[in-house]
Write a protein that holds these residues in place. Structure first.
Motif, PDB file in Angstrom:
ATOM      1  N   LYS A 181      -8.255  31.169  -9.346  1.00 23.91           N
ATOM      2  CA  LYS A 181      -8.032  32.102 -10.448  1.00 23.91           C
ATOM      3  C   LYS A 181      -6.851  31.643 -11.304  1.00 23.91           C
ATOM      4  O   LYS A 181      -5.840  31.182 -10.783  1.00 23.91           O
ATOM      5  N   PHE A 235      -5.349  33.831 -13.450  1.00 24.18           N
ATOM      6  CA  PHE A 235      -4.453  34.981 -13.566  1.00 24.18           C
ATOM      7  C   PHE A 235      -4.967  36.110 -12.685  1.00 24.18           C
ATOM      8  O   PHE A 235      -6.070  36.033 -12.128  1.00 24.18           O
ATOM      9  N   ASP A 236      -4.147  37.151 -12.568  1.00 22.75           N
ATOM     10  CA  ASP A 236      -4.491  38.253 -11.670  1.00 22.75           C
ATOM     11  C   ASP A 236      -5.610  39.116 -12.240  1.00 22.75           C
ATOM     12  O   ASP A 236      -6.101  38.874 -13.349  1.00 22.75           O
ATOM     13  N   ASN A 237      -6.015  40.130 -11.489  1.00 21.85           N
ATOM     14  CA  ASN A 237      -7.166  40.954 -11.863  1.00 21.85           C
ATOM     15  C   ASN A 237      -6.936  41.782 -13.127  1.00 21.85           C
ATOM     16  O   ASN A 237      -7.893  42.266 -13.731  1.00 21.85           O
ATOM     17  N   LYS A 238      -5.679  41.950 -13.515  1.00 18.25           N
ATOM     18  CA  LYS A 238      -5.378  42.707 -14.733  1.00 18.25           C
ATOM     19  C   LYS A 238      -5.213  41.798 -15.942  1.00 18.25           C
ATOM     20  O   LYS A 238      -5.083  42.275 -17.060  1.00 18.25           O
ATOM     21  N   THR A 266      -0.663  38.366 -15.198  1.00 19.31           N
ATOM     22  CA  THR A 266       0.229  37.442 -14.507  1.00 19.31           C
ATOM     23  C   THR A 266      -0.527  36.183 -14.114  1.00 19.31           C
ATOM     24  O   THR A 266      -1.601  36.263 -13.506  1.00 19.31           O
ATOM     25  N   THR A 290      -1.587  32.768 -12.085  1.00 23.20           N
ATOM     26  CA  THR A 290      -1.687  32.464 -10.654  1.00 23.20           C
ATOM     27  C   THR A 290      -2.019  30.987 -10.424  1.00 23.20           C
ATOM     28  O   THR A 290      -2.713  30.636  -9.481  1.00 23.20           O
TER      29      THR A 290
END
Length: 516
Positions: free
Chosen positions: A244, A246-249, A252, A254
């Motif tokens: 991924k 970035f995060d699920n939102k 941020t 990753t």
């Protein structure tokens, strides 16, 4: 819409080669009883198309069905009509339509399509939106044996359907690892085999690398053209790992992790050690006698015996066959080759990237004519239709019975059927919604491409590049949070110094203004 008799005349004129098969196909007309003489319309949705030019789609998918089901008229409904887009004003032409929203519109409107034909990228989205009818009960009732289909195709469809079949496809486009048998024999190195990991392949590639300049032989390339500096090849290589950005939102980054670092380091080390070729190596693929001659395969290092192993799709066999058939005219050596299954990442056995399931057909959950819709899906994926489609030289039949080597050729054809497709990026409902709500997230990948380029150019280490991607990406994600869909300026201006790293569109403006 043209009359049925006109379509019959068209097939008589253009499909005489199918005449021996027509009686068999005609027997597939299963309209029975009181419905046999009732005229009906079956509405079939497509991802893209034009009402003014349906001939190709009809030849590929519907003409034969209409011929054998004379009481059914087909209406083709494109979700995105590209002919209409050209008449929009310039600002709207620049806006890319949302495929999912367009497909949903023709599946849930006042007159919904009965069947939807789409590619793999759309399957899980339609399933997660509850837009498709599950096919398993009908398959069971009809006693259709899914074991007659290529196992990895069925499993790949199920993976995108939460363990169930919501669509079927008559063909798929697989990839495999091609290798040069003569180069391995000359080097005294054992040839590749099915079921190899990426580590196995890369270790073999290091043993096959030798020579320099025009005499160089490279161990491996991620594509048939050869150059090993392509960021998208890395993305395809890493796809089964589902890393991924970035995060699920979407707030941020990753990417600054040991997993990302291991992937980038593995690939860039192959490039730096010259196990994979560089752009400048393409120049040695020129006639050495000073005489210029036309070679349509020039620049394809594997085809010209400069690369020991490469990833290629099923269509690459066409090029090999064409090149070998004309080797005397081209004054080049014939390629002695074979294929093995796509390599896997340890921990992800049985999964290979670069395998595409196209032309999936599913039944709309809101279909007004579900019975004929199932009849069409069944016909499209039946043995008789599979026999016709098995003649394709760029797609492979999804039915095991028709998975065979080309006439007059001998190679490991089963290698194309052993690996499941890698899970698609943005495959979960949450990821799909995130990208729909924040389409500017696609800019994050461009930042990654530029960071990777700096590693290739030797300007940064992998760790430094990933750290920069993380920093710049976090800044971009905050801008996207405030402006998820609108234009965001200056994202790439300060990321890479030097004129050569200025984005192409900006460089063109500078040159036009006399600044370049």
């Amino acid at each position: 819409m043209s009359k049925p008799k006109n379509r019959v005349r068209k097939w008589i004129l253009t499909g005489l080669t199918l005449s021996l098969l027509i009686p068999t196909l005609a027997a597939c007309n299963t309209s029975k009883g009181k419905d046999a003489d009732v005229r009906r319309t079956l509405r079939i949705g497509t991802m893209y198309g034009s009402k003014q030019d349906e001939s190709y789609f009809r030849q590929q998918f519907t003409d034969m069905f209409e011929f054998t089901h004379s009481n059914i008229d087909i209406e083709v409904v494109p979700a995105i009509d590209y002919s209409e887009q050209q008449f929009e004003d310039q600002s709207k032409q620049m806006e890319q339509p949302n495929p999912l929203e367009k497909v949903k519109a023709i599946m849930t409107g006042t007159n919904p399509v009965d069947v939807m034909i789409f590619d793999m990228s759309m399957l899980s989205q339609l399933v997660n939106e509850s837009l498709l009818k599950q096919l398993d009960p009908m398959i069971k009732e009809e006693k259709i044996d899914t074991n007659e289909f290529v196992t990895t195709v069925i499993e790949g469809i199920k993976d995108q359907g939460n363990g169930f079949l919501y669509a079927l496809t008559p063909t798929f486009t697989p990839s495999a690892l091609y290798y040069n048998k003569k180069l391995f024999s000359k080097a005294g190195v054992e040839v590749p085999h099915d079921g190899m990991s990426w580590d196995d392949v890369f270790n073999l590639a290091k043993r096959m690398k030798k020579g320099t300049g025009k005499d160089a032989v490279f161990g491996f390339s991620f594509n048939q053209w050869g150059a090993g500096d392509n960021y998208w090849d890395v993305q395809n290589y890493a796809a089964p790992l589902q890393l991924k950005m970035f995060d699920n939102k979407g707030e941020t980054m990753t990417v600054n992790t040991p997993q990302w670092e291991a992937v980038w380091k593995t690939v860039t080390d192959l490039y730096k050690d010259h196990v994979t070729p560089h752009q400048e190596d393409m120049q040695y693929d020129q006639p050495q006698d000073g005489k210029m001659r036309y070679n349509p395969f020039q620049g394809q290092l594997f085809l010209n015996g400069k690369v020991a192993m490469t990833v290629g799709d099923y269509n690459m066999i066409n090029q090999i066959q064409q090149m070998n058939d004309n080797s005397d005219k081209l004054k080049i050596e014939k390629l002695d080759w074979d294929v093995v299954s796509m390599p896997f990442h340890v921990g992800h056995e049985g999964v290979g990237g670069s395998i595409y399931l196209n032309n999936l057909s599913g039944i709309n959950a809101k279909a007004a004519n579900p019975d004929d819709a199932w009849e069409f899906v069944k016909f499209m994926n039946g043995k008789e239709w599979a026999k016709l489609k098995s003649r394709s030289t760029y797609e492979m039949s999804a039915r095991k019975e028709f998975v065979k080597a080309r006439d007059g050729m001998s190679y490991n054809v089963e290698a194309f059927t052993k690996m499941k497709p890698a899970p698609l990026l943005q495959s979960s409902a949450e990821e799909q919604k995130l990208y729909r709500d924040k389409p500017n997230l696609n800019m994050v990948s461009e930042l990654g491409s530029r960071a990777y380029s700096e590693v290739i150019q030797g300007k940064k280490s992998v760790k430094e590049a990933l750290t920069q991607w993380e920093t710049k990406g976090n800044d971009l994600l905050q801008k996207i949070k405030l402006n998820p869909k609108g234009q965001i300026d200056g994202v790439f201006d300060d990321v890479y110094g030097g004129e050569g790293n200025i984005p192409m569109e900006k460089r063109a403006v500078m040159e036009a203004a006399g600044e370049g």
